[in-house]
Design a protein around this motif. Sequence first.
Motif, PDB file in Angstrom:
ATOM      1  N   GLN A 121      -0.581  -6.901   7.497  1.00 18.07           N
ATOM      2  CA  GLN A 121      -0.921  -7.022   6.115  1.00 18.07           C
ATOM      3  C   GLN A 121      -2.464  -6.423   5.386  1.00 18.07           C
ATOM      4  O   GLN A 121      -2.987  -7.219   5.945  1.00 18.07           O
ATOM      5  CB  GLN A 121      -0.224  -8.326   5.234  1.00 18.07           C
ATOM      6  N   ASN A 122      -2.188  -5.689   3.626  1.00 15.33           N
ATOM      7  CA  ASN A 122      -3.702  -5.650   3.813  1.00 15.33           C
ATOM      8  C   ASN A 122      -4.497  -4.718   4.841  1.00 15.33           C
ATOM      9  O   ASN A 122      -5.966  -4.666   4.740  1.00 15.33           O
ATOM     10  CB  ASN A 122      -4.481  -7.064   3.387  1.00 15.33           C
ATOM     11  N   SER A 123      -3.885  -3.456   5.461  1.00  9.30           N
ATOM     12  CA  SER A 123      -4.224  -2.769   6.100  1.00  9.30           C
ATOM     13  C   SER A 123      -3.960  -1.361   5.406  1.00  9.30           C
ATOM     14  O   SER A 123      -3.579  -1.792   4.721  1.00  9.30           O
ATOM     15  CB  SER A 123      -3.848  -2.858   7.365  1.00  9.30           C
ATOM     16  N   THR A 124      -4.555  -0.432   5.509  1.00  8.68           N
ATOM     17  CA  THR A 124      -4.323   1.355   5.655  1.00  8.68           C
ATOM     18  C   THR A 124      -4.248   2.103   6.555  1.00  8.68           C
ATOM     19  O   THR A 124      -4.978   2.346   7.322  1.00  8.68           O
ATOM     20  CB  THR A 124      -6.051   1.446   4.036  1.00  8.68           C
ATOM     21  N   ILE A 125      -2.407   2.312   6.183  1.00 10.32           N
ATOM     22  CA  ILE A 125      -2.425   3.389   8.121  1.00 10.32           C
ATOM     23  C   ILE A 125      -1.703   4.521   7.081  1.00 10.32           C
ATOM     24  O   ILE A 125      -1.004   4.492   6.486  1.00 10.32           O
ATOM     25  CB  ILE A 125      -1.245   2.157   8.727  1.00 10.32           C
ATOM     26  N   GLN A 126      -2.117   6.090   7.975  1.00 10.91           N
ATOM     27  CA  GLN A 126      -1.485   6.949   7.477  1.00 10.91           C
ATOM     28  C   GLN A 126       0.163   7.560   8.424  1.00 10.91           C
ATOM     29  O   GLN A 126       0.855   7.053   7.517  1.00 10.91           O
ATOM     30  CB  GLN A 126      -2.483   7.943   7.791  1.00 10.91           C
ATOM     31  N   SER A 127       0.303   6.941   9.517  1.00  7.34           N
ATOM     32  CA  SER A 127       1.050   6.826   9.722  1.00  7.34           C
ATOM     33  C   SER A 127       1.245   5.759  11.019  1.00  7.34           C
ATOM     34  O   SER A 127       0.475   4.952  12.223  1.00  7.34           O
ATOM     35  CB  SER A 127       0.868   8.319  11.212  1.00  7.34           C
ATOM     36  N   LEU A 128       2.730   5.448  10.505  1.00  9.10           N
ATOM     37  CA  LEU A 128       2.803   3.900  11.054  1.00  9.10           C
ATOM     38  C   LEU A 128       4.585   4.020  12.213  1.00  9.10           C
ATOM     39  O   LEU A 128       5.412   4.974  12.014  1.00  9.10           O
ATOM     40  CB  LEU A 128       3.793   2.683  10.075  1.00  9.10           C
ATOM     41  N   TRP A 129       4.503   3.793  13.528  1.00  7.58           N
ATOM     42  CA  TRP A 129       5.468   4.219  14.481  1.00  7.58           C
ATOM     43  C   TRP A 129       6.286   2.660  14.895  1.00  7.58           C
ATOM     44  O   TRP A 129       5.615   2.236  15.699  1.00  7.58           O
ATOM     45  CB  TRP A 129       5.373   5.258  15.280  1.00  7.58           C
ATOM     46  N   LEU A 130       7.133   3.042  14.369  1.00 10.77           N
ATOM     47  CA  LEU A 130       8.329   1.646  15.068  1.00 10.77           C
ATOM     48  C   LEU A 130       8.991   1.328  15.129  1.00 10.77           C
ATOM     49  O   LEU A 130       9.880   0.875  15.909  1.00 10.77           O
ATOM     50  CB  LEU A 130       8.608   0.592  13.879  1.00 10.77           C
ATOM     51  N   GLY A 131       9.218   2.694  15.875  1.00  8.24           N
ATOM     52  CA  GLY A 131      11.122   3.140  16.507  1.00  8.24           C
ATOM     53  C   GLY A 131      10.841   2.360  17.822  1.00  8.24           C
ATOM     54  O   GLY A 131      10.288   2.275  18.722  1.00  8.24           O
ATOM     55  N   ILE A 157       5.957   6.414   7.768  1.00 10.84           N
ATOM     56  CA  ILE A 157       7.194   5.742   8.826  1.00 10.84           C
ATOM     57  C   ILE A 157       7.761   6.174   9.998  1.00 10.84           C
ATOM     58  O   ILE A 157       8.611   7.139   9.101  1.00 10.84           O
ATOM     59  CB  ILE A 157       7.716   4.054   7.971  1.00 10.84           C
ATOM     60  N   SER A 158       8.491   5.917  10.929  1.00 14.99           N
ATOM     61  CA  SER A 158       9.178   5.707  11.941  1.00 14.99           C
ATOM     62  C   SER A 158      10.155   4.800  12.445  1.00 14.99           C
ATOM     63  O   SER A 158       9.331   4.019  12.683  1.00 14.99           O
ATOM     64  CB  SER A 158       8.958   7.022  12.901  1.00 14.99           C
ATOM     65  N   LEU A 159      11.068   4.962  11.856  1.00 14.82           N
ATOM     66  CA  LEU A 159      12.050   4.020  12.749  1.00 14.82           C
ATOM     67  C   LEU A 159      13.777   4.214  13.269  1.00 14.82           C
ATOM     68  O   LEU A 159      14.257   3.405  13.833  1.00 14.82           O
ATOM     69  CB  LEU A 159      12.852   3.011  11.062  1.00 14.82           C
ATOM     70  N   GLN A 160      12.559   5.203  14.256  1.00 14.89           N
ATOM     71  CA  GLN A 160      14.073   6.038  15.104  1.00 14.89           C
ATOM     72  C   GLN A 160      14.421   4.391  15.908  1.00 14.89           C
ATOM     73  O   GLN A 160      14.141   3.930  16.473  1.00 14.89           O
ATOM     74  CB  GLN A 160      13.582   6.996  15.820  1.00 14.89           C
ATOM     75  N   LYS A 161      15.936   5.236  15.651  1.00 16.27           N
ATOM     76  CA  LYS A 161      16.731   4.319  16.676  1.00 16.27           C
ATOM     77  C   LYS A 161      17.202   2.983  16.951  1.00 16.27           C
ATOM     78  O   LYS A 161      17.333   2.147  16.891  1.00 16.27           O
ATOM     79  CB  LYS A 161      15.969   4.250  18.427  1.00 16.27           C
ATOM     80  N   HIS A 162      16.799   2.297  15.685  1.00 15.28           N
ATOM     81  CA  HIS A 162      17.493   0.933  15.463  1.00 15.28           C
ATOM     82  C   HIS A 162      18.477   0.936  14.063  1.00 15.28           C
ATOM     83  O   HIS A 162      18.734   1.636  14.262  1.00 15.28           O
ATOM     84  CB  HIS A 162      15.526   0.368  13.903  1.00 15.28           C
TER      85      HIS A 162
END
Length: 661
Positions: free
Chosen positions: A243-253, A279-284
């Motif tokens: 929370q309250n962060s700035t992220i260009q690319s977030l990988w959560l696969g 955002i990547s949510l691969q295989k969830h």
Amino acid sequence: MALDISCFLLVALFSASCETITSLDQMCIEKETNKTYSCENLGLSEIPGTLPNSTECLEFSFNFLPTIQNTTFSRLVNLTFLDLTRCQIYWIHEDTFQSQHQLDTLVLTANPLIFMAETALNGPRSLKHLFFIQTGMSSLEFIPVHNLKNLESLHLGSNHISSIKLPKEFPTEKLKVLDFQNNAIHRLSKEDIQSLRPATNLSLNLRGNGITEIEPGAFKSTVFQSLDFGGTLSSLVIFKGLQNSTIQSLWLGTFEDIDDEELSSSAFEGLCEMSVESISLQKHHFLDISSNTFHCFTNLQELDLSATHLKELPSGVTGLNNLKKLVLSANKFDNLCQIHAANFPSLTHLYIKGNMKRLVLGTGCLANLENLHLLDLSHDDIETSDCCNLQLKNLSHLQSLNLSYNEPLGLKTEAFQECPQLELLDLAFTRLRVQAAQSPFQNLHLLKVLNLSHCLLDTSNQHLLDGLPALQHLNLQGNHFPNGHIQNTNPLQILESLEILILSFCDLSFIDQGAFMGLKIMNHVDLSHNRLTSSSIEALSHLKGIYLNLASNSISSIPPGLLPILSQQRTINLRGNPLDCTCSNIYFLDWYKENRQKLEDTEDTLCANPPLLRGVKVSDVTLSCGITAVGIFFLIVFLLLFAVALIFAVKYFLRWKYQHI
């Protein structure tokens, strides 16, 4: 009997002595003259003295250097890249690299490091990339921090590190990549993240650590280029912690060997309190998916939902108006309309690759995506008898279309009329049934790349490639021409802008001399893996400075008259041909040695004949094709016998004439 003797004499006269000159293999392979060398897996315990002092890049992995000191590399003062992977290094002493002021990259992967002196890295003035992967490291205090002010990437994967907190003296101002994947990091504290703050736009990789806790506020006011939490068991922990962060690319696969986490709509609530572009949510696995699931994805520009077991996306989804790129590969859609494209009005890139079920294209399912530039529908078992105007309705801005590896598609005239802006069209390994003796591509005036490999095309259709004035790259690999013969009249002749032509694996046996006359600006021709002989080389006489691949054909000898055609080309590959290394082919063999700079894969360009030289590199063969000493002897004997016979013949003739006066 006289005839047999004459033949024997002629054979002896023109007999050739054959010998092969083989050069000793160098211990290290030279990849770039006096600059780049590979000494990998040679069992070396020291740096070979044969390496020149000018060496800049050295690949020295899989050797044996248990201890390295300041004398180990002292002679190689120009090193910029040094790979010491799996050299069984235990000790790195003081000032080991003191002479390598220009060293840019140091790879110490998979070495069981026990000790590394504080001054070990003092020499390099601009060390940018350090690799300590799988070294048994358990603490970042092990890394000597002196002289790392220019460090851009630090790779620490597969160790036993439990905290990402950097030492106080560690310079992070220029750090761009920090890789901690597959360590033992389970908790992230404010103090950990605080040590990274001087680094701007950092890419932090924590994949495979199984983060279970993030201290509240740890990422507050931080900015990251990318964050990778792949394999984390709880995405809820991540979303709350960021929370309250700035992220260009977030990988959560997640991965195949990790149980799928069932994501509920509430898990994404934390996204409303952070700024993320991708955002990547691969295989969830989605527990429940509704039109409200993505309401916190408002600022999202890229979303990867590959292999998330989706059968349908809900209609009326809100919050995805800014989405530019959507990946829905390896899911279970029955019909393309089930993605409800109207949810993503700004989409420019759509990937639905490798669908787990046969995908029906439907009619106008993507009509709302009028800004779409790229569409990938490969490996989807798509089959239709009438492709593709109804299916691609309203995609007038589409520039790239991939329909490769699908079931048979029927193409009518102007089959892609709805996509006049196409620049790349890939139909590889999809059987095409062209339903008229016309071109299905004739309205694609901007098309630059066309992949028709293994499409089982009817190449006797002279109009097959009409209407492609801008085509630069054409791949026809695996398609067959009638009787293996490309005639002067063929569908390729009108492609005046073509630069790259691939005709490998086409079962070709002959090419007419004028078959490519209309293709005047080609610079790359691949004719490998066919049955061509040297006679087809004449078809290339009008081309100069091209890359020519003739590998794995049936070329045995090349007459002297064809050698000028090869001489005017940039690069030639003759690997895998049954080349004749006898005196009957001496002009080619001499040409080969004189033009080695033009030849590719010379290590695998081997003789097939005579049996004595079979398997020997053509470049190692030296023939002596003049008259030998034995030949000279037999020539003298032959001339003497001939003179004696002539004298007796004259005497006999005069006697016979005198008797008949």
